[in-house]
Design a protein around this motif. Structure first.
Motif, PDB file in Angstrom:
ATOM      1  N   PHE A   1      30.753  52.411  22.981  1.00 18.78           N
ATOM      2  CA  PHE A   1      29.847  51.698  22.084  1.00 18.78           C
ATOM      3  C   PHE A   1      28.390  51.709  22.542  1.00 18.78           C
ATOM      4  N   GLY A   2      28.071  52.567  23.500  1.00 19.21           N
ATOM      5  CA  GLY A   2      26.695  52.682  23.962  1.00 19.21           C
ATOM      6  C   GLY A   2      26.321  51.734  25.083  1.00 19.21           C
ATOM      7  N   ASN A   3      27.287  50.976  25.598  1.00 20.30           N
ATOM      8  CA  ASN A   3      27.029  50.101  26.734  1.00 20.30           C
ATOM      9  C   ASN A   3      27.259  50.886  28.022  1.00 20.30           C
ATOM     10  N   LEU A   4      26.814  50.329  29.130  1.00 19.06           N
ATOM     11  CA  LEU A   4      26.835  51.057  30.393  1.00 19.06           C
ATOM     12  C   LEU A   4      27.684  50.361  31.450  1.00 19.06           C
ATOM     13  N   ILE A   5      28.345  51.156  32.272  1.00 16.82           N
ATOM     14  CA  ILE A   5      29.045  50.665  33.450  1.00 16.82           C
ATOM     15  C   ILE A   5      28.167  51.065  34.631  1.00 16.82           C
ATOM     16  N   CYS A   6      27.828  50.090  35.471  1.00 20.39           N
ATOM     17  CA  CYS A   6      26.748  50.286  36.443  1.00 20.39           C
ATOM     18  C   CYS A   6      27.098  49.784  37.837  1.00 20.39           C
ATOM     19  N   PHE A   7      26.371  50.321  38.812  1.00 16.66           N
ATOM     20  CA  PHE A   7      26.348  49.745  40.144  1.00 16.66           C
ATOM     21  C   PHE A   7      25.321  48.628  40.136  1.00 16.66           C
ATOM     22  N   ASP A   8      25.628  47.532  40.813  1.00 14.57           N
ATOM     23  CA  ASP A   8      24.698  46.412  40.931  1.00 14.57           C
ATOM     24  C   ASP A   8      24.199  46.339  42.372  1.00 14.57           C
ATOM     25  N   TYR A   9      22.974  46.845  42.570  1.00 17.86           N
ATOM     26  CA  TYR A   9      22.348  46.842  43.892  1.00 17.86           C
ATOM     27  C   TYR A   9      21.410  45.647  44.072  1.00 17.86           C
ATOM     28  N   ARG A  10      21.438  44.674  43.178  1.00 17.22           N
ATOM     29  CA  ARG A  10      20.488  43.556  43.261  1.00 17.22           C
ATOM     30  C   ARG A  10      20.688  42.704  44.508  1.00 17.22           C
ATOM     31  N   TYR A  11      21.917  42.597  44.997  1.00 14.19           N
ATOM     32  CA  TYR A  11      22.197  41.693  46.108  1.00 14.19           C
ATOM     33  C   TYR A  11      22.539  42.399  47.407  1.00 14.19           C
ATOM     34  N   THR A  12      22.904  43.674  47.331  1.00 13.96           N
ATOM     35  CA  THR A  12      23.229  44.436  48.531  1.00 13.96           C
ATOM     36  C   THR A  12      22.951  45.912  48.287  1.00 13.96           C
ATOM     37  N   LYS A  13      22.420  46.575  49.273  1.00 12.89           N
ATOM     38  CA  LYS A  13      22.168  48.014  49.183  1.00 12.89           C
ATOM     39  C   LYS A  13      23.339  48.816  49.742  1.00 12.89           C
ATOM     40  N   GLU A  14      24.243  48.152  50.467  1.00  8.57           N
ATOM     41  CA  GLU A  14      25.327  48.848  51.145  1.00  8.57           C
ATOM     42  C   GLU A  14      26.582  49.005  50.302  1.00  8.57           C
ATOM     43  N   SER A  15      26.961  47.959  49.580  1.00 10.12           N
ATOM     44  CA  SER A  15      28.221  48.020  48.819  1.00 10.12           C
ATOM     45  C   SER A  15      28.033  47.350  47.458  1.00 10.12           C
ATOM     46  N   PRO A  16      27.474  48.105  46.511  1.00  8.81           N
ATOM     47  CA  PRO A  16      27.191  47.522  45.196  1.00  8.81           C
ATOM     48  C   PRO A  16      28.468  47.187  44.430  1.00  8.81           C
ATOM     49  N   SER A  17      28.440  46.062  43.720  1.00 10.79           N
ATOM     50  CA  SER A  17      29.554  45.730  42.835  1.00 10.79           C
ATOM     51  C   SER A  17      29.409  46.549  41.551  1.00 10.79           C
ATOM     52  N   ILE A  18      30.412  46.466  40.690  1.00  8.90           N
ATOM     53  CA  ILE A  18      30.430  47.200  39.425  1.00  8.90           C
ATOM     54  C   ILE A  18      30.246  46.185  38.301  1.00  8.90           C
ATOM     55  N   VAL A  19      29.262  46.441  37.434  1.00  8.58           N
ATOM     56  CA  VAL A  19      28.965  45.532  36.334  1.00  8.58           C
ATOM     57  C   VAL A  19      28.914  46.280  35.004  1.00  8.58           C
ATOM     58  N   PHE A  20      29.076  45.519  33.943  1.00  9.16           N
ATOM     59  CA  PHE A  20      28.973  46.019  32.580  1.00  9.16           C
ATOM     60  C   PHE A  20      27.608  45.595  32.052  1.00  9.16           C
ATOM     61  N   TYR A  21      26.866  46.538  31.470  1.00  9.95           N
ATOM     62  CA  TYR A  21      25.558  46.243  30.892  1.00  9.95           C
ATOM     63  C   TYR A  21      25.670  46.374  29.371  1.00  9.95           C
ATOM     64  N   ASP A  22      25.552  45.240  28.683  1.00  3.42           N
ATOM     65  CA  ASP A  22      25.640  45.191  27.221  1.00  3.42           C
ATOM     66  C   ASP A  22      24.245  45.402  26.649  1.00  3.42           C
ATOM     67  N   HIS A  23      24.018  46.529  25.999  1.00 11.91           N
ATOM     68  CA  HIS A  23      22.685  46.869  25.493  1.00 11.91           C
ATOM     69  C   HIS A  23      22.226  45.981  24.333  1.00 11.91           C
ATOM     70  N   GLU A  24      23.120  45.168  23.776  1.00  9.97           N
ATOM     71  CA  GLU A  24      22.741  44.287  22.672  1.00  9.97           C
ATOM     72  C   GLU A  24      22.373  42.888  23.127  1.00  9.97           C
ATOM     73  N   GLU A  25      22.542  42.610  24.404  1.00  8.26           N
ATOM     74  CA  GLU A  25      22.193  41.299  24.956  1.00  8.26           C
ATOM     75  C   GLU A  25      20.884  41.411  25.746  1.00  8.26           C
ATOM     76  N   VAL A  26      20.333  40.266  26.132  1.00  8.01           N
ATOM     77  CA  VAL A  26      19.095  40.259  26.919  1.00  8.01           C
ATOM     78  C   VAL A  26      19.277  39.416  28.177  1.00  8.01           C
ATOM     79  N   GLY A  27      18.472  39.718  29.177  1.00  8.72           N
ATOM     80  CA  GLY A  27      18.480  38.939  30.417  1.00  8.72           C
ATOM     81  C   GLY A  27      19.828  38.968  31.104  1.00  8.72           C
ATOM     82  N   ASP A  28      20.135  37.864  31.778  1.00  6.75           N
ATOM     83  CA  ASP A  28      21.387  37.770  32.527  1.00  6.75           C
ATOM     84  C   ASP A  28      22.617  37.869  31.637  1.00  6.75           C
ATOM     85  N   GLU A  29      22.473  37.541  30.351  1.00  3.52           N
ATOM     86  CA  GLU A  29      23.600  37.634  29.414  1.00  3.52           C
ATOM     87  C   GLU A  29      24.061  39.076  29.216  1.00  3.52           C
TER      88      GLU A  29
END
Length: 144
Positions: free
Chosen positions: A96-124
């Motif tokens: 559906f055009g959304n992204l599965i991403c690495f989250d390097y915001r809190y650690t550069k060594e072992s990023p978690s995996i997050v879903f990025y919903d392109h229809e939402e804004v900010g932390d949502e």
């Protein structure tokens, strides 16, 4: 459960190509992801469904290609420059055009995996899927 195969795989990717993309995003990708992208660049995993920890369901449609001239991972550099999503590096997509991403915001060594919903804004727009790329692959199952 777990990954069985990849389909529609594009040409293989070498360490030098991966290093250039890492340099662009100013990150070091996890070893399990690098091993996967070398063999299955742009591929579609089968099975491809996964569950979030909160019980919701998701679909891992494909790995973002390192080599496709029309859509490749470097084209997502703009996303990582946005102040809201700095440190969020996409590597996969859902249907559906959304992204599965690495989250390097809190650690550069072992990023978690997050879903990025392109229809939402900010932390949502960002939802935790799991703690590692290997864990995501282990979560995959078929709805059939």
């Amino acid at each position: 459960m777990g990954l069985e195969k990849w389909t529609f795989v594009e040409e293989s990717v070498d360490d030098a190509t991966i290093a250039l993309v890492e340099q662009l995003f100013e990150v070091t990708f996890p070893r399990d992801y690098k091993d996967c992208i070398k063999k299955f660049n742009g591929g579609y995993p089968e099975p491809n469904n996964f569950d979030y920890d909160n019980g919701a369901q998701g679909v891992f449609n494909d790995l973002i290609s390192f080599t496709n001239s029309e859509l490749n991972i470097t084209m997502f550099h703009y996303l990582s420059e946005d102040s809201i999503t700095k440190g969020i590096i996409p590597f996969g997509r859902d249907p559906f055009g959304n992204l599965i991403c690495f989250d390097y915001r809190y650690t550069k060594e072992s990023p978690s995996i997050v879903f990025y919903d392109h229809e939402e804004v900010g932390d949502e727009s960002i939802t935790l899927i799991c703690e590692s790329f290997s864990e995501l692959l282990d979560k995959l199952y078929s709805m059939k």
